[in-house]
Write an enzyme that holds these catalytic residues in place. Structure first.
Site, PDB file in Angstrom:
ATOM      1  CB  ALA A  87      -0.915   0.007   1.217  1.00 17.48           C
ATOM      2  CG  ASP A  88       0.244   4.120  -3.125  1.00 20.39           C
ATOM      3  OD1 ASP A  88      -0.869   4.125  -2.573  1.00 20.39           O
ATOM      4  OD2 ASP A  88       0.390   4.244  -4.356  1.00 20.39           O
ATOM      5  CB  SER A  89       0.625   8.069   0.716  1.00 21.68           C
ATOM      6  OG  SER A  89       0.769   8.546  -0.604  1.00 21.68           O
ATOM      7  CG  ASP A 145      -2.935   1.683  -2.436  1.00 18.53           C
ATOM      8  OD1 ASP A 145      -3.863   1.905  -3.237  1.00 18.53           O
ATOM      9  OD2 ASP A 145      -1.849   1.177  -2.766  1.00 18.53           O
ATOM     10  CB  THR A 146      -2.534   4.622   3.657  1.00 10.84           C
ATOM     11  OG1 THR A 146      -1.442   3.735   3.385  1.00 10.84           O
ATOM     12  CG2 THR A 146      -2.768   4.675   5.150  1.00 10.84           C
TER      13      THR A 146
END
Length: 141
Positions: free
Chosen positions: A94-96, A98-99
């Site tokens: 997860a990247d930012s 996705d978070t």
């Protein structure tokens, strides 16, 4: 929080250095040496000692399981993938963005509102579940 403990560095009681160990405000163990060779102000050397274990806030098991399912859905993970309370979002790829989407999905599923500063502190599934339990408790009270 542990109180600082002074101990000799393994030499006799008349050792030229005094070593102090304790805990700082973020629960990192800290070590400092104070040489006694000078008659004036001693120099200070501070060294970080890594944590050996981490105590985490536990959330309800049902909340953790529901968060795991939401995370799997948001990241389109296979059903057989293992997601636990200790799983970090970064480890799941997860990247930012996705978070942010995960937090939005959690807000919708649990009917809560997560402020931005709290959302930025979420690193693991357990962090998210603990925050959700806290927000639900505050909402009910």
């Amino acid at each position: 929080m542990a109180a600082p403990v002074a101990a000799a560095t393994g030499r006799s009681a008349y050792s030229p250095a005094l070593r102090v160990q304790g805990m700082d405000a973020v629960s990192f163990r800290v070590s400092a040496s104070f040489p006694r060779q000078r008659a004036s102000f001693p120099s200070i050397r501070v060294q970080r000692i890594p944590k050996r274990f981490q105590v985490s806030c536990s959330a309800k098991q049902e909340t953790i399981e529901k968060v795991c399912e939401i995370v799997k859905g948001q990241l389109a993970l296979p059903e057989d993938s293992t997601v636990t309370g200790e799983t970090k979002f970064v480890d799941l790829g997860a990247d930012s963005l996705d978070t942010v989407e995960i937090v939005m999905g959690l807000e919708e599923a649990f009917q809560i509102s997560v402020d931005e500063s709290s959302a930025q502190e979420i690193q693991t599934v357990g962090d998210a579940a603990a925050l959700i339990d806290k927000l639900i408790t505050e909402k009910v009270a």
